[in-house]
Motif scaffolding. Sequence first.
Motif, short mmCIF file in Angstrom:
data_model
loop_
_atom_site.label_atom_id
_atom_site.label_comp_id
_atom_site.label_asym_id
_atom_site.label_seq_id
_atom_site.Cartn_x
_atom_site.Cartn_y
_atom_site.Cartn_z
N ALA A 155 0.84 -1.20 0.00
CA ALA A 155 0.00 0.00 0.00
C ALA A 155 0.88 1.25 0.00
O ALA A 155 0.65 2.20 -0.77
N ASP A 156 1.92 1.27 0.84
CA ASP A 156 2.82 2.43 0.91
C ASP A 156 3.60 2.58 -0.39
O ASP A 156 3.83 3.70 -0.86
N ILE A 157 3.99 1.45 -0.96
CA ILE A 157 4.74 1.51 -2.22
C ILE A 157 3.87 2.13 -3.32
O ILE A 157 4.31 3.02 -4.06
N ALA A 158 2.61 1.68 -3.40
CA ALA A 158 1.72 2.20 -4.44
C ALA A 158 1.47 3.69 -4.24
O ALA A 158 1.51 4.48 -5.20
N VAL A 159 1.25 4.09 -2.98
CA VAL A 159 1.01 5.52 -2.71
C VAL A 159 2.27 6.33 -3.04
O VAL A 159 2.20 7.39 -3.66
N GLY A 160 3.43 5.81 -2.65
CA GLY A 160 4.69 6.51 -2.93
C GLY A 160 4.91 6.69 -4.43
O GLY A 160 5.36 7.75 -4.89
N LEU A 185 4.90 11.01 4.56
CA LEU A 185 5.04 9.61 4.12
C LEU A 185 5.99 9.54 2.92
O LEU A 185 6.88 8.68 2.85
N ASP A 186 5.81 10.48 2.00
CA ASP A 186 6.66 10.51 0.81
C ASP A 186 8.13 10.68 1.19
O ASP A 186 9.01 9.98 0.67
N GLU A 187 8.39 11.60 2.13
CA GLU A 187 9.78 11.82 2.57
C GLU A 187 10.37 10.57 3.21
O GLU A 187 11.53 10.23 2.99
N LYS A 188 9.54 9.90 3.99
CA LYS A 188 10.00 8.67 4.67
C LYS A 188 10.32 7.59 3.62
O LYS A 188 11.34 6.91 3.71
N LEU A 189 9.47 7.48 2.62
CA LEU A 189 9.68 6.45 1.58
C LEU A 189 10.94 6.75 0.77
O LEU A 189 11.69 5.84 0.41
N MET A 190 11.16 8.04 0.53
CA MET A 190 12.31 8.42 -0.30
C MET A 190 13.65 8.11 0.36
O MET A 190 14.70 8.16 -0.28
N ARG A 192 14.28 5.22 1.42
CA ARG A 192 14.57 3.83 1.06
C ARG A 192 15.26 3.80 -0.31
O ARG A 192 14.82 4.47 -1.25
N THR A 193 16.30 2.98 -0.40
CA THR A 193 17.05 2.92 -1.66
C THR A 193 16.16 2.53 -2.82
O THR A 193 16.31 3.05 -3.94
N ALA A 194 15.23 1.61 -2.56
CA ALA A 194 14.34 1.15 -3.65
C ALA A 194 13.58 2.32 -4.27
O ALA A 194 13.30 2.33 -5.48
N PHE A 195 13.26 3.33 -3.46
CA PHE A 195 12.55 4.52 -3.97
C PHE A 195 13.52 5.51 -4.62
O PHE A 195 13.27 5.99 -5.72
N SER A 196 14.61 5.82 -3.91
CA SER A 196 15.51 6.86 -4.44
C SER A 196 16.18 6.39 -5.74
O SER A 196 16.50 7.19 -6.61
#
Length: 202
Positions: A155-160, A185-190, A192-196
Motif C-alpha cells: 500500500a505504501d509503495i503504491a502511494v509513494g 510519508l513521501d519523505e520517509k519512503l524516499m 529507502r534505496t528502492a525509492f531513491s
Amino acid sequence: MKLLGSLTSPFVRKVRIVLAEKRVDHEFAIDSPWLEGTQVGHFNPLGKVPVLVLDDGDSLFDSRVIVEYLDTLTPVARLIPELARARIQVKRWEALADGICDAAALAVMEKRRPEEKQSGDWIERQKKKIDHGLQFLALELGEKPWCVADTYSLADIAVGCCLGYLGFRYPEMSWREDYPNLSKLDEKLMKRTAFSDTLPRE
Ligand SMILES: N[C@@H](CCC(=O)N[C@@H](CS)C(=O)NCC(=O)O)C(=O)O
C-alpha cells in the motif's frame, strides 16, 4: 526473469520497487509502448508496461498481477499480508493509488494531443479524480505511520509511486502543502534505496 518497462511509468516503478525490496534477481529492459520498434506488444496484447517475462517465456501483466506474484516468490519482506482483511485493505490502497495514476497519465496524454483536438472537459474530469483521490488518501492515512496495520506494505509503495508521479508530471500541484501527512510519508519512503533509485525520469 525480465521486466519490460519505461523509466516514467508509476506502474513500472511499483514493480521495480517490489523487486528491489524482495531482492529478486532480474533483468530490466527499458522499453516503452509509445516508441517505434517496441517489443511490448509481443508480450502483452494490451501493449502496456509493465510486463514481466518469466524464464519459461510466459509473460505477466498488469502491475497488480506482477507484484502479487513477486510477493509469493520469497518470504523475504512480505508486502501483502496473508490475513484477508489486511490483505484486501492493502489491495484497496493500491487500487486507489493506481487509479490516481491512471487519471494523471490520461490527462498528460490528452495534453499532448494537438491543441484543437484536446478536450478541456476530459482533462478536468481526470483532474477531479486526482484531487478527490488525494483527499481520500490523506483522510485514510491520518496520523498513521504507514497505510495499513502500522507496517510498511505494498500500500505504501503504491502511494509513494503515485505521489512520485504527480511530483514528476505535475510539479505545480500543491499536494505537499495541502496534505502534510502525505508529504511526510513521501519523505520517509524516499529514504529507502528502492525509492531513491527509481525516481521517474525521461
Ligand atoms: N493497470 C495497468 C496500467 C499500465 C499502464 O497504463 N501503463 C502505461 C504506462 S504508464 C502504458 O503502457 N500505456 C501505453 C498505452 O496505453 O498504450 C498496470 O497496472 O500495469
